[in-house]
Design an enzyme around this catalytic site. Structure first.
Site, short mmCIF file in Angstrom:
data_model
loop_
_atom_site.label_atom_id
_atom_site.label_comp_id
_atom_site.label_asym_id
_atom_site.label_seq_id
_atom_site.Cartn_x
_atom_site.Cartn_y
_atom_site.Cartn_z
N GLU A 253 -18.25 -25.69 -11.65
CA GLU A 253 -18.23 -24.74 -12.78
C GLU A 253 -19.67 -24.45 -13.19
O GLU A 253 -20.48 -25.38 -13.32
CB GLU A 253 -17.47 -25.34 -13.97
CG GLU A 253 -15.98 -25.34 -13.78
CD GLU A 253 -15.20 -25.76 -15.03
OE1 GLU A 253 -15.70 -25.58 -16.15
OE2 GLU A 253 -14.09 -26.30 -14.84
N GLU B 5 -12.17 -17.28 -13.75
CA GLU B 5 -11.07 -17.66 -14.66
C GLU B 5 -11.16 -16.89 -15.98
O GLU B 5 -12.26 -16.62 -16.48
CB GLU B 5 -11.15 -19.18 -14.95
CG GLU B 5 -10.10 -19.62 -15.96
CD GLU B 5 -9.86 -21.12 -16.04
OE1 GLU B 5 -10.50 -21.89 -15.29
OE2 GLU B 5 -9.02 -21.51 -16.88
O1 KIV Z 1 -9.06 -27.72 -12.56
C1 KIV Z 1 -8.35 -26.76 -12.22
O2 KIV Z 1 -7.16 -26.88 -11.92
C2 KIV Z 1 -8.99 -25.45 -12.17
C3 KIV Z 1 -8.07 -24.27 -12.19
C4 KIV Z 1 -7.80 -23.88 -13.58
C5 KIV Z 1 -8.61 -23.16 -11.42
O3 KIV Z 1 -10.17 -25.34 -12.18
#
Ligand code: KIV
Length: 265
Positions: free
Chosen positions: A114, A181
């Site tokens: 991320e 997202e």
């Molecule tokens: O951790 C997860 O499941 C994710 C999804 C929301 C894409 O990052």
């Protein structure tokens, strides 16, 4: 069916065939999903849906490795991505150390990190060391405590510019996949149109290259929190409750186990 490779995902983008991704956290469900989807994500969402926490923060590298190894054992075909948990990639050096550990010990195809343009140097370093990275932009749950909640991203001119410049910087740095997202659909579409990199979305509309959902959300098991973008395909919690209720009733009534479930001499 043959194994889904990165080049297959690029071909799918090029030909307009949508890419399907789902989360999995164990071998049992990974095996069930393997033939039905193209990609499986061992997401740090496990901290919420299975760990019972209110946010993804708190999952550790060791926990991700434990779950990812189980998922690996359940998969034969799908392309497997493992989420790097909160602050595990805080510096490029730490990212290299943690991602190498995850990559080596789980046999995953890519790691997911991320973060926006500020992660470009990290992505480039991982890329130079042969670690494939999926960059997660737009709404970033690991930043939600800092930003004061789960805020839709890409709103207004500035919001759109930020998402687009994050996508550009990360693709240029060598991210092999992008995950967008909770983003305004028109902005997510521009991200997908502006790059050869396959763009998978969650809450980012239908115009991008593929979709991902958290399996326990879409199957109706995780009921505490339901974002707008989750479509429920199964009433899982009710179905399982019903089965357990029937089992409990039969035990209480002494009708289970009947003779057919007994060992005889
Ligand atoms: O951790 C997860 O499941 C994710 C999804 C929301 C894409 O990052």
């Amino acid at each position: 069916m043959s194994k889904i490779t990165l080049s297959k995902l690029y071909e799918m983008k090029k030909s307009g065939e949508k890419i399907v991704m789902i989360t999995a956290y164990d071998a049992l469900f990974a095996k069930i999903f393997d033939d039905e989807v193209d990609m499986v994500l061992v997401g740090d969402s496990l901290n919420m849906s299975f760990g019972g926490h209110s946010e993804t923060l708190g999952a550790s590298v060791e926990q991700m490795i434990y779950h990812a190894r189980a998922v690996r054992r359940g998969l034969k075909r799908a392309y497997m991505v493992v989420d790097m948990p909160f602050c595990s990639c805080a510096t490029p050096e730490l990212a290299l150390q943690n991602c190498a550990k995850v990559y080596e010990s789980t046999g995953c195809d890519a790691v997911k990190i991320e973060g926006g343009a500020h992660m470009a140097d990290t992505v480039a370093l991982l890329n130079r060391n042969g670690i494939a990275v999926m960059s997660h932009i737009g709404l970033k749950p690991q930043f939600s405590r800092f930003t004061g909640g789960y805020k839709v991203s890409g709103r207004g001119e500035e919001g759109a510019r930020e998402v687009l410049s994050d996508a550009r910087a990360l693709a240029e740095a060598g991210a092999v996949l992008l995950l967008v997202e909770g983003t305004i659909s028109a902005v997510a579409n521009q991200v997908a149109l502006g790059t050869d990199v396959p763009v998978i979305g969650i809450g980012a509309g239908a115009g991008i290259d593929g979709q991902v959902l958290v399996w326990s959300d879409m199957c109706g098991f995780f009921t505490e929190f339901r974002p707008k973008f989750v479509k429920r395909y199964l009433d899982g919690a009710e179905l399982v409750k019903g089965a357990v209720r029937e089992y409990a009733r039969e035990v209480k009534e002494k009708s289970f186990p009947s003779e057919e479930f007994e060992y005889k001499q």
